[in-house]
Scaffold this motif. Structure first.
Motif, PDB file in Angstrom:
ATOM      1  N   HIS A 602       0.882  -1.169   0.000  1.00  0.00           N
ATOM      2  CA  HIS A 602       0.000   0.000   0.000  1.00  0.00           C
ATOM      3  C   HIS A 602       0.921   1.220   0.000  1.00  0.00           C
ATOM      4  O   HIS A 602       1.548   1.546   0.999  1.00  0.00           O
ATOM      5  CB  HIS A 602      -0.905  -0.006   1.225  1.00  0.00           C
ATOM      6  CG  HIS A 602      -1.755  -1.232   1.316  1.00  0.00           C
ATOM      7  ND1 HIS A 602      -2.162  -1.766   2.516  1.00  0.00           N
ATOM      8  CD2 HIS A 602      -2.269  -2.038   0.357  1.00  0.00           C
ATOM      9  CE1 HIS A 602      -2.900  -2.843   2.290  1.00  0.00           C
ATOM     10  NE2 HIS A 602      -2.968  -3.023   0.983  1.00  0.00           N
ATOM     11  N   ARG A 664      -3.139   3.850  -2.190  1.00  0.00           N
ATOM     12  CA  ARG A 664      -3.099   2.537  -1.544  1.00  0.00           C
ATOM     13  C   ARG A 664      -3.025   1.388  -2.542  1.00  0.00           C
ATOM     14  O   ARG A 664      -2.181   0.497  -2.439  1.00  0.00           O
ATOM     15  CB  ARG A 664      -4.342   2.389  -0.653  1.00  0.00           C
ATOM     16  CG  ARG A 664      -4.433   1.078   0.106  1.00  0.00           C
ATOM     17  CD  ARG A 664      -5.718   1.043   0.931  1.00  0.00           C
ATOM     18  NE  ARG A 664      -5.881  -0.191   1.649  1.00  0.00           N
ATOM     19  CZ  ARG A 664      -5.400  -0.458   2.863  1.00  0.00           C
ATOM     20  NH1 ARG A 664      -4.703   0.478   3.483  1.00  0.00           N
ATOM     21  NH2 ARG A 664      -5.599  -1.611   3.452  1.00  0.00           N
ATOM     22  N   TYR A 665      -3.931   1.402  -3.533  1.00  0.00           N
ATOM     23  CA  TYR A 665      -4.062   0.254  -4.420  1.00  0.00           C
ATOM     24  C   TYR A 665      -3.425   0.442  -5.797  1.00  0.00           C
ATOM     25  O   TYR A 665      -3.460  -0.469  -6.609  1.00  0.00           O
ATOM     26  CB  TYR A 665      -5.543  -0.091  -4.612  1.00  0.00           C
ATOM     27  CG  TYR A 665      -6.236  -0.575  -3.362  1.00  0.00           C
ATOM     28  CD1 TYR A 665      -5.573  -1.337  -2.410  1.00  0.00           C
ATOM     29  CD2 TYR A 665      -7.567  -0.267  -3.127  1.00  0.00           C
ATOM     30  CE1 TYR A 665      -6.205  -1.783  -1.267  1.00  0.00           C
ATOM     31  CE2 TYR A 665      -8.221  -0.713  -1.986  1.00  0.00           C
ATOM     32  CZ  TYR A 665      -7.540  -1.468  -1.058  1.00  0.00           C
ATOM     33  OH  TYR A 665      -8.173  -1.914   0.068  1.00  0.00           O
ATOM     34  N   ASP A 671      -5.888  -4.342  -4.753  1.00  0.00           N
ATOM     35  CA  ASP A 671      -4.785  -4.578  -3.838  1.00  0.00           C
ATOM     36  C   ASP A 671      -3.812  -5.573  -4.469  1.00  0.00           C
ATOM     37  O   ASP A 671      -4.194  -6.689  -4.828  1.00  0.00           O
ATOM     38  CB  ASP A 671      -5.337  -5.132  -2.519  1.00  0.00           C
ATOM     39  CG  ASP A 671      -4.326  -5.084  -1.393  1.00  0.00           C
ATOM     40  OD1 ASP A 671      -3.120  -5.183  -1.678  1.00  0.00           O
ATOM     41  OD2 ASP A 671      -4.747  -4.957  -0.235  1.00  0.00           O
TER      42      ASP A 671
END
Length: 889
Positions: A602, A664-665, A671
């Motif tokens: 992340h 983050r992704y 993810d």
């Protein structure tokens, strides 16, 4: 080119007025455009050939909107003037109470403006109060209760809050937590204790299921006599969580208000929408709805995982006047703007996951499919508060220029309508490529040839490739394929093409990739020079530069492990002894334990990159750490998600203390960690971890993470982050510790306990870390673990928070992976978003944690056996190392 020539053959006898060629390629290629233009000019009769080209990665706008809203401060002032303009003159006192989502400074300016208006236009004074509609309970305590208690000699303050009771008979996406109204007070207790000179334990919170108001504050003197009481209820409204998915239920939202009274007469008492409420309503109606329509149209009304990504980017840029400032308590902030960033990001991804069906052929998916979905890049760009200005937004929704490379011909004959033909470059699918042989040239230290076997199931794919190869050679000869087959130290590629009983061999030349050609080599570090700055956030370019510089040390081996979806490098650093040109990795694994560190899965969790690179520097320069290299193999992956890191790095220039979860992704809202089991992941960077793990079979794998350094709010989602509720406030350094705990796995259980002991000892050895952890775990207990120990647990070992006990529905069992990697950990540092001295302190924490593992592995004894076997007139000798090791032997 074969398909182009065939199409041009059909036009060669026609008299064309115009010929236009539109080319869509993976990357810009002017030389290929020239070849197409030359082929067209030679084949058809036309005055001129017009060529236009675009890259597949370029965006094609689907929607672009800009909107300016009225400012809530102006709305409030206009409302006050409107309600008072026709009111009869009266000597009765005038009271005006407003609730606005603004900073204290802006609210003070509005209060003075209304007071001036009353004095000059109404010819009477007015008692004006402008409160905050954001975190209403917190500001009630700090702006009303706190001043009222000063000088009263109080000895104790009790704050009661109403328990939030959800109706569990109605299915919803999520339910509010019972402590929702406590959460909105955070972190008022330490501010009150500081400013009232009260011991912290003399400020008490109590939850009540029967309060007639949401909050009650009671102050007691030293004799427990009540010296002050006041109650308060925030203004709230209920709205759908997501309008397009009404079955996901409603949420409670604290909202603004206006209350005007004169004497005993109430002139007005009603809601006043905040700027962010206006935006959120507009976003769902005018942005999400057309996004949904585009996805349905693109997927034929059936959005599924296999049809992702659905779009290139949804960029939402916002300027608004909102509370957005530091509190002066550690890294805590008050920011409705950061909260909106998270609403746009996570709620949009949640919505897109909600409309996506699972393909029948997908098979078994992870339980948390929220992190499996890859719809596209959702990018909130939130600017710092534009104090006192009207809010405005700009939204750009883009899809890719095309799903595959293609060439479109458009021509016009005299007296006829324009005609067109689209030539799509085929996608050829083979079974997994096999590499059965290679020829190595030892004198030149290169591969003369590498054999690759491609076995096609479809004869059409096999024949299409044979048709393409002559054109490939032709274009390569004309230097029109700069990104053609290239690999350092490889001369040629021998293709063995098969399809059932069909077979053909082809030999293709291989060029030296541009990145492997001699270029600028960084100067070797000077003696005593500090290479990694632990106070600065590192962008992908910084990581690339530092990796090159660290690679100048003989003890470190640096290389590029792969490339990201957007083409960025994923650098790798390895350290082991003995070194040299020819090293047997299996032998190293057999003789010594291996530790594998990966950072920034992340990418807005910034600290891991910093302290991984700092560890690499220490391995190269510090005698103590160099001794570890003699006993441990090191695999360091400092930047797993470079696309997300680039995005977060740009965002922190606007709002440096926000968490910036849009990083983050990475590129597609998925993810990277959820793709570990895929051999062909949608994000190619996910392969790097998989391949490194297969190469090194580590004893210990540490996936280094972080979380917000301050409160995490989602005001349009029942306040706390419903997907990450145990992260809503900091709890200091902690780690998730996965190992085998059942008694039948005694050796593994004991190894896990030994390792935990090393971690607690090392983390407590630094007084600053020990003091910090105690402060944050105490705070987390007061606000979270005390009330909801199962949702917000603490698991302390000598004061260090290590989550080692089972908390899932399944037990950890002995598998091939857990037998090999007997400890897997995910440490969490408060680094969203850390910089300066705070990042330096977090790096100290990270290095202490890593040092615990190095001490453990360097002291652990592993049993190694030599196995000699004879079979087929050959002798095989193997070295086998048993795992786990033990420091008690």
């Amino acid at each position: 080119m074969p398909a182009l020539r065939k199409a041009l053959d059909e036009l060669k006898d026609k008299e064309l007025e115009t010929l236009k060629v539109e080319i869509l390629l993976p990357k810009p290629n002017p030389k290929f455009e020239d070849e197409v233009k030359r082929a067209c000019a030679a084949a058809v009769k036309t005055p001129a050939v017009e060529i236009s080209a675009a890259a597949m990665s370029s965006g094609r706008k689907i929607l672009e909107k800009e909107q300016k809203f009225s400012w809530e401060g102006a709305d409030a002032f206009d409302l006050v003037k409107d309600k008072l303009k026709d009111a009869p003159a009266s000597p009765a006192p005038l009271k005006i109470n407003l609730g606005l989502s603004e900073s204290p400074e802006v609210r003070s300016r509005i209060r003075k403006q209304i007071e001036q208006y009353a004095a000059e236009q109404l010819k009477q004074p007015a008692e004006v109060e402008v409160s905050s509609s954001y975190k209403q309970g917190f500001f009630w305590l700090t702006e009303k209760i706190l001043p009222a208690l000063k000088g009263k000699g109080i000895a104790q303050l009790i704050v009661r809050f109403a328990e939030e009771k959800g109706d569990f008979r109605k299915p919803k996406r999520f339910y509010a937590e019972p402590t929702r109204w406590l959460q909105e007070l955070y972190p008022a207790d330490e501010i009150l204790a500081r400013d009232l000179a009260l011991p912290l334990d003399k400020i008490r919170f109590e939850m009540s299921p029967i309060l007639s108001t949401v909050y009650e504050a009671t102050a007691l003197d030293a004799k427990n006599a009540v010296v002050f009481e006041q109650s308060f209820s925030p203004r709230i409204k209920e709205i759908p969580y997501l309008k397009l998915l009404p079955e996901w239920g409603q949420v409670k939202l604290t909202t603004g208000w206006a209350r005007i009274e004169r004497g005993g007469d109430m002139l007005y008492d009603g809601p006043l929408a905040s700027d962010l409420e206006k935006f959120w309503n507009y976003y769902q109606d005018e942005i999400l709805a057309p996004v949904y329509s585009h996805i349905l149209k693109k997927t034929g009304g059936a959005p599924t995982f296999s049809k992702q990504p659905f779009f290139k980017q949804l960029r939402v840029e916002l300027w608004a006047s909102e509370p957005d400032y530091r509190l002066g308590l550690d890294e805590e902030i008050v920011s409705s703007l950061e909260a909106l960033h998270d609403e746009i990001y996570f709620d949009t991804l949640d919505f897109l996951r909600g409309i996506t069906d699972i393909d029948a052929e997908e098979g078994e998916l992870p339980e948390d499919t929220q992190r499996f979905s890859a719809p596209g890049n959702v990018l909130p760009v939130i600017h710092a508060s534009t104090e006192g200005e009207a809010p405005r937004i700009k939204v750009v929704f883009e899809d890719w220029a095309g799903p595959a490379p293609q060439l479109t011909l458009k021509w016009k004959e005299a007296g006829r309508e324009e005609a067109s033909r689209c030539l799509t470059f085929p996608t050829l699918k083979s079974k997994p490529i096999q590499l059965p042989a290679f020829v190595y040239n030892g004198l030149e230290e290169k591969l003369d040839s590498l054999s690759a076997e491609l076995d096609f199931e479809k004869e059409s794919d096999y024949l299409a490739l044979l048709d393409l190869l002559p054109a490939y050679r032709e274009l390569l000869g004309r230097d029109a394929l700069p990104a053609a087959l290239s690999y350092p130290a490889l001369t040629s590629l021998h293709l063995r093409l098969k399809c059932r009983d069909l077979f053909k061999e082809e030999v293709l030349p291989v060029s030296v990739p541009a990145e492997s050609k001699p270029g600028t080599v960084p100067a070797p570090p000077r003696p005593g020079e500090s290479i990694v700055d632990t106070t600065r956030i590192l962008a992908p370019e910084d990581v690339a530069d530092l990796t090159l510089r660290l690679g100048r040390f003989p003890i470190l081996r640096t290389w590029i492990g792969g490339h990201s979806y957007e083409g960025r490098d994923v650098p790798i650093i390895e350290a082991y002894k003995p070194g040299g040109d020819y090293v047997s990795i299996p032998r190293l694994i057999a003789l010594k334990p291996t530790i594998y560190l990966s950072g920034r899965q992340h990418a807005n969790e910034v600290s891991s990159t910093t302290y991984i690179l700092k560890l690499a520097e220490l391995l190269a320069t510090d005698k103590t750490y160099q001794d570890y290299v003699g006993r441990i193999n090191f695999v360091l992956q400092p930047l797993e998600n470079p696309d997300g890191a680039a995005l977060a790095f740009d965002l922190q220039k606007l709002t440096p203390f926000h968490s910036l979860h849009a990083g983050r992704y990475g590129s597609l809202g998925i993810d990277i960690g959820s793709l570990g089991g895929s051999s062909r992941p949608i994000l190619p960077e996910a392969l790097v971890r998989r391949e490194l793990y297969a190469k090194w079979a580590p004893d210990i794998y540490l996936n280094l993470h972080g979380y917000p350094s301050h409160e995490w709010v989602q005001q349009f989602s029942d306040y706390s982050p419903y997907l990450f509720r145990d992260y809503w406030i900091p709890k200091g350094w902690f780690t998730y510790f996965k190992s085998l705990n059942l008694s039948i796995y005694a050796r593994y259980k004991e190894a896990g306990e030994e390792l935990r002991g090393f971690i607690t000892t090392e983390m407590n050895a630094d007084p600053r870390i020990k003091e910090s952890n105690k402060k944050f775990t105490d705070r987390y207990f007061r606000w979270a673990a005390r009330w909801q120990p199962y949702i917000d647990p603490l698991e302390l070992y000598d004061g260090v928070d290590i989550y080692a006990r089972r908390r899932t529905g399944t037990e950890s069992r002995l598998t091939l992976r857990s037998q090999t990697t007997y400890a897997e950990e995910t440490p969490e540092l408060m680094d969203e978003t850390a910089s300066g001295a705070w990042l330096d302190f977090l790096s100290t924490q990270g290095l202490s944690y890593l040092r615990a593992h190095l001490k453990y592995l360097s002291q652990a004894k592993f049993e190694t056996v030599r196995v000699e076997e004879e079979a087929g007139e050959r002798v095989r000798i193997q070295l086998l190392r048993g795992r786990p090791g033990s420091t008690k032997k």
